[in-house]
Design an enzyme around this catalytic site. Structure first.
Site, PDB file in Angstrom:
ATOM      1  N   LYS A  37     -17.819  -1.613   5.506  1.00  0.00           N
ATOM      2  CA  LYS A  37     -18.161  -2.639   4.518  1.00  0.00           C
ATOM      3  C   LYS A  37     -19.674  -2.709   4.273  1.00  0.00           C
ATOM      4  CE  LYS A  37     -16.659  -7.206   3.104  1.00  0.00           C
ATOM      5  NZ  LYS A  37     -15.897  -8.408   3.491  1.00  0.00           N
ATOM      6  N   PHE A  67     -11.710  -7.855  13.574  1.00  0.00           N
ATOM      7  CA  PHE A  67     -10.604  -8.273  12.716  1.00  0.00           C
ATOM      8  C   PHE A  67     -10.271  -7.164  11.710  1.00  0.00           C
ATOM      9  CE2 PHE A  67      -9.050 -10.400   8.799  1.00  0.00           C
ATOM     10  CZ  PHE A  67      -7.810 -10.762   9.305  1.00  0.00           C
ATOM     11  N   MET A  87      23.817   9.706   3.268  1.00  0.00           N
ATOM     12  CA  MET A  87      23.586  10.992   3.915  1.00  0.00           C
ATOM     13  C   MET A  87      23.804  10.899   5.424  1.00  0.00           C
ATOM     14  SD  MET A  87      23.054  14.060   3.508  1.00  0.00           S
ATOM     15  CE  MET A  87      22.181  14.699   2.087  1.00  0.00           C
ATOM     16  N   GLU A 116       0.819  -1.214   0.000  1.00  0.00           N
ATOM     17  CA  GLU A 116       0.000   0.000   0.000  1.00  0.00           C
ATOM     18  C   GLU A 116       0.853   1.265   0.000  1.00  0.00           C
ATOM     19  OE1 GLU A 116      -0.535  -2.589   1.949  1.00  0.00           O
ATOM     20  OE2 GLU A 116      -2.602  -3.270   1.583  1.00  0.00           O
TER      21      GLU A 116
HETATM   22  C1  LIG Z   1      11.965   6.212   5.753  1.00  0.00           C
HETATM   23  C2  LIG Z   1      13.225   6.867   6.164  1.00  0.00           C
HETATM   24  N1  LIG Z   1      14.035   6.321   7.091  1.00  0.00           N
HETATM   25  C3  LIG Z   1      15.188   6.933   7.434  1.00  0.00           C
HETATM   26  C4  LIG Z   1      15.564   8.116   6.859  1.00  0.00           C
HETATM   27  C5  LIG Z   1      16.871   8.797   7.271  1.00  0.00           C
HETATM   28  N2  LIG Z   1      17.784   8.881   6.124  1.00  0.00           N
HETATM   29  C6  LIG Z   1      17.900   9.992   5.391  1.00  0.00           C
HETATM   30  S1  LIG Z   1      18.972   9.824   4.132  1.00  0.00           S
HETATM   31  C7  LIG Z   1      19.342   8.258   4.578  1.00  0.00           C
HETATM   32  C8  LIG Z   1      20.340   7.454   3.829  1.00  0.00           C
HETATM   33  C9  LIG Z   1      19.885   7.112   2.474  1.00  0.00           C
HETATM   34  O1  LIG Z   1      20.779   6.162   1.944  1.00  0.00           O
HETATM   35  P1  LIG Z   1      20.708   5.810   0.425  1.00  0.00           P
HETATM   36  O2  LIG Z   1      19.322   5.493   0.028  1.00  0.00           O
HETATM   37  O3  LIG Z   1      21.726   4.773   0.108  1.00  0.00           O
HETATM   38  O4  LIG Z   1      21.072   7.189  -0.291  1.00  0.00           O
HETATM   39  P2  LIG Z   1      22.459   7.975  -0.248  1.00  0.00           P
HETATM   40  O5  LIG Z   1      22.368   8.989   0.836  1.00  0.00           O
HETATM   41  O6  LIG Z   1      23.549   6.981  -0.013  1.00  0.00           O
HETATM   42  O7  LIG Z   1      22.528   8.604  -1.585  1.00  0.00           O
HETATM   43  C10 LIG Z   1      18.613   7.889   5.716  1.00  0.00           C
HETATM   44  C11 LIG Z   1      18.727   6.576   6.389  1.00  0.00           C
HETATM   45  C12 LIG Z   1      14.670   8.660   5.921  1.00  0.00           C
HETATM   46  N3  LIG Z   1      14.894   9.830   5.327  1.00  0.00           N
HETATM   47  N4  LIG Z   1      13.540   8.020   5.566  1.00  0.00           N
END
Ligand SMILES: Cc1ncc(C[n+]2csc(CCOP(=O)(O)OP(=O)(O)O)c2C)c(N)n1
Ligand SMILES: [Mg+2]
Lengths: 574, 177
Positions: free
Chosen positions: A176, A126, A489, A64
């Site tokens: 429903k 449920f 990041m 979803e």
């Molecule tokens: C759902 C969610 N969980 C955690 C984060 C925190 N977060 C921000 S950027 C990031 C890293 C993303 O890693 P990646 O997808 O490999 O991208 P990169 O930064 O390496 O380009 C995280 C964990 C977020 N933004 N969204």
């Protein structure tokens, strides 16, 4: 007011079940594509969908969350309302992330959830979840239907509220029994209610006051956001800045509202935005904010943000004005209406010396950051050079969709935009996993555009189940995974602010090539610089979906950066 | 900015779930609601919520705009104590015997112009309307005699400077979109 497109297939009238009324109401709103996932409490609606496949296509997502992000991508690519549908309980709760994302990024969505029968409400039946309660803080409006006769009105109201004023997500929860019940159906579009006046009346005095201030400014500076796109004011905005000669910077949701290479476009604001617009925010004398809301990622430390400037804030939502930054002259209005009036009475001007300051700082940024990113001397590829190569080779009839992280900021910084709505990214919520499903929705809404999904290796694994949706419906999205084997990041922050203690940010990744090939999608992996141009050429020319994985430097950082708590003028180039 | 006491009046369509929509705006910002009262207004189908909070005016303004942004909120306004006429009602349940002796407790009730609502062999219920400080003062004085139960209503308030709700609604209903 937004007009409702009238379709050739008119909705049916007369006696029908509640679930048929749901479907007919959606058709009456001009919708021909929706996303969703079935389950017990919404089965009657699915059964009704079976009869209208010709008029209303339902795309079966794989989760979803995928359905709701696809609806968001569809909405942002087309400017129309995105529709998604799910069952009660877990189906409904799986929508919440996307709904919250749509709320903070003002994306028009109508979400319909099934609910347990009305006599079971409140009994922990449920798959019962109080989705109206759960979604209340993250919807623009929601409503629970317990009788079939309420359906046409509830759905009409839902569409009206989702698309009018500052758009947003709405949710209609339908028990429903109401889906089974009979109703004498007659669809009447909703036209308004006394408690909700979505378009503020333009106050011409405030426009005059704004014009006076703008005319007297020596160093005026414009910040523009998604409000330009949402009010379809791209043309009016461009004439306004061209007449007044004011340097203009975009927020990440304002990306693509103006061409990247317009002579007055001075780049991106915010934590990883460009050097000049951040620095000069604290040097302008008049700050004109249009259709943006001064997010903390834009302002940095508020107590040191544009204190020297008088602020004009053009914004449709009164609660956003003076929320974070005090507006000396609020213009509470639809951006298009305000810009039309404002353009009439502002002086024709240029600000060459002031504009030059932006260009000078841009040169500094180029020398220290941009050049190295786009034309690196490192052995490993950089994210920027992959993006730059796509820029060079594509015809710009494309839509870039990104996920969240370093690759997102790199995409916002380095992609070049020529058409409005050609950038879709999760700005306010920063939702990892947004990209792939949003790109599917964008492509299905704009089949004639090349849709390129730029994703990190982390975020890709949050919603990669939607490869199944791409496969089943033959959705031609070009996926570019910028693989740094890190939650990049977060790793960057650990490097800069947590003494390089890389707690749980390294990723041991699977063989993406094999996973994606399993879905029948063509794939390629590039490691070497020499292979990059050809790989991108192959991707862009490929008929159908394509997956390109680029192995990029593991510990590269995104710069410039305004560290949390710093002032925009303290933006760092390294 | 200094925290002060404000009365927020929220006029809404009369629908299920409205109270929740109103209160989450405060919850989000971790603002404690000192009191809340819900009732009809002078206009059919429009409900009013009266909330009292202690906050800086700047914050109150932002909250009121966010309240008004809710689709089914017709109007939200805020006022300082000096701009409203307000009242609360408190009920006190005390052992009847402390009043029978004709001693201090009875004098206290008289001095506060409180009313006796009900007398039972075991307890007596006293009512006092007034501002919080007043109902609290009576509470403090009666407490040593044994307080069996105490309850105070939310503030209800009539605003002094506001336009009539009727004229506001009429204006809203005139707007065409
Ligand atoms: C759902 C969610 N969980 C955690 C984060 C925190 N977060 C921000 S950027 C990031 C890293 C993303 O890693 P990646 O997808 O490999 O991208 P990169 O930064 O390496 O380009 C995280 C964990 C977020 N933004 N969204
Ligand atoms: Mg990564």
């Amino acid at each position: 007011m937004d007009t409702i497109e009238v379709k050739d297939t008119m909705p049916k009238q007369g006696l029908m079940t509640g679930s048929q009324a749901v479907v007919q109401s959606i058709i009456a709103e001009g919708v021909n594509l929706m996303f969703g996932y079935p389950g017990g409490a919404i089965m009657p609606v699915y059964d009704a969908l079976y009869d209208v496949e010709q008029e209303l296509t339902h795309v079966l997502a794989r989760h979803e969350q995928g359905a709701v992000h696809a609806a968001q991508g569809y909405a942002r690519a087309t400017g129309k309302v995105g529709v998604c549908i799910a069952t009660s309980g877990p189906g409904a709760t799986n929508l919440i992330t996307g709904i919250a994302d749509a709320q903070i990024d003002s994306t028009p969505l109508v979400c319909i959830t099934g609910q347990v029968a009305s006599h079971l409400l409140g009994t922990d039946a449920f798959q019962e979840t109080d989705v109206v309660g759960i979604s209340m803080p993250v919807t623009k409006w929601n409503f629970q239907v317990t009788r079939a006769e309420e359906i046409p009105m509830a759905i009409a109201k839902a569409f009206y509220i989702a698309r009018s004023g500052k758009p947003g997500p709405v949710l209609v929860d339908i028990t429903k029994d109401a889906q089974f019940e009979e109703v004498d159906f007659n669809y009447v579009p909703f036209t308004g209610m006394r408690s909700y006046r979505p378009k503020p009346k333009l106050d011409l005095d405030s426009v005059k006051a704004a014009a006076n201030l703008i005319n007297s400014a020596k160093r005026p500076f414009i910040l523009f956001g998604q409000g330009i796109i949402l009010s379809k004011a791209e043309k009016e905005f461009k004439s306004f800045i061209e007449k007044t000669g004011i340097p203009s910077a975009w927020t990440i949701l304002g990306l693509s509202a103006l061409e990247s290479d317009h002579y007055l476009n001075v780049g991106m604001l915010g934590m990883h935005g460009n050097y000049a617009p951040n620095k000069l925010t604290n040097e302008c004398d008049v700050l004109i904010a249009i259709g943006m809301r001064f997010d903390d990622r834009i302002t940095g430390d508020l107590s040191r943000y544009a204190k020297q400037a008088k602020v004009v804030h053009i914004e449709i939502d009164p609660s956003e004005v003076s929320k974070n930054v005090h507006a000396n002259i609020p213009v509470i209005a639809d951006a298009k209406e305000a810009l039309l009036e404002l353009s009439k009475i502002v002086d024709e001007k240029t600000h060459p010396d002031w504009l030059q300051k932006f260009r000078d700082l841009e040169m500094e940024e180029y020398e220290l950051v941009i050049g190295n990113e786009l034309y690196p001397s490192t052995e490993k590829l950089t994210m920027g050079e992959v993006i730059n190569e796509i820029n060079i080779q594509s015809d710009h009839n494309n839509i870039i969709v990104t996920d969240v992280g370093q690759h997102q900021m790199m995409s916002c910084r380095y992609f070049k935009f020529q058409q409005t709505k050609s950038m879709i990214t999760s700005g306010g919520l920063g939702t990892m996993g947004f990209c792939l499903p949003a790109a599917i929705g964008a492509k299905m809404g704009q089949p004639n555009k090349q849709v390129i999904a730029v994703i990190g290796d982390g975020g890709f694994q949050m919603t990669l189940q939607e490869l199944g949706t791409m496969f089943q419906y033959g959705v031609d999205v070009k996926i570019v995974v910028l693989n740094n084997e890190f939650l990049g990041m977060v790793r960057q922050w650990q490097e800069m602010f947590f003494e390089k203690r890389y707690a749980s940010t390294t990723m041991v990744n699977p063989d993406f090539q094999r996973i994606v090939s399993g879905y029948g999608i063509a794939t390629k992996k590039v490691v070497k610089r020499e292979e990059l141009a050809d790989a991108i050429k192959e991707m862009l020319n490929h008929k159908g979906a394509y997956f390109l994985e680029a192995i990029v430097g593991k510990e590269n950082n995104v710069f410039p950066m305004v560290p949390t708590g710093a002032s925009v003028s303290e933006i760092r180039l390294k | 900015m200094k925290k002060e006491r404000y009365t927020i009046s929220v006029f809404t369509e009369d629908i299920v779930g409205m109270l929740n929509r109103v209160t989450i705006i405060f919850t989000r910002r971790k603002i404690n609601i000192d009191s809340i009262a819900a009732s009809e207004s002078e206009i059919a189908n429009i409900h009013r919520y009266t909330l009292v909070i202690s906050e800086a005016e700047d914050m109150v303004k932002k909250v009121v705009l966010q309240l008004e942004k809710q689709v089914e909120v017709v109007k939200a306004v805020y006022h300082k104590d000096s701009e409203v006429v307000y009242q609360e009602i408190a009920l006190y349940k005390v052992p009847t015997e402390v009043l029978l002796s004709g001693g201090e407790a009875e004098k206290i009730v008289r001095a506060h112009h409180a009313r006796v609502l009900s007398v039972e062999p075991a307890f007596t219920v006293i009512e006092k309307t007034g501002h919080k400080e007043e109902t609290q003062a009576l509470f403090n004085q009666l407490e040593p005699y044994g307080m069996l139960e105490f309850v105070r209503s939310g503030r209800v308030a009539i605003t002094k400077p506001m336009k009539t709700l009727k004229s506001i609604v009429e204006e809203l209903e005139k707007v065409q979109y």
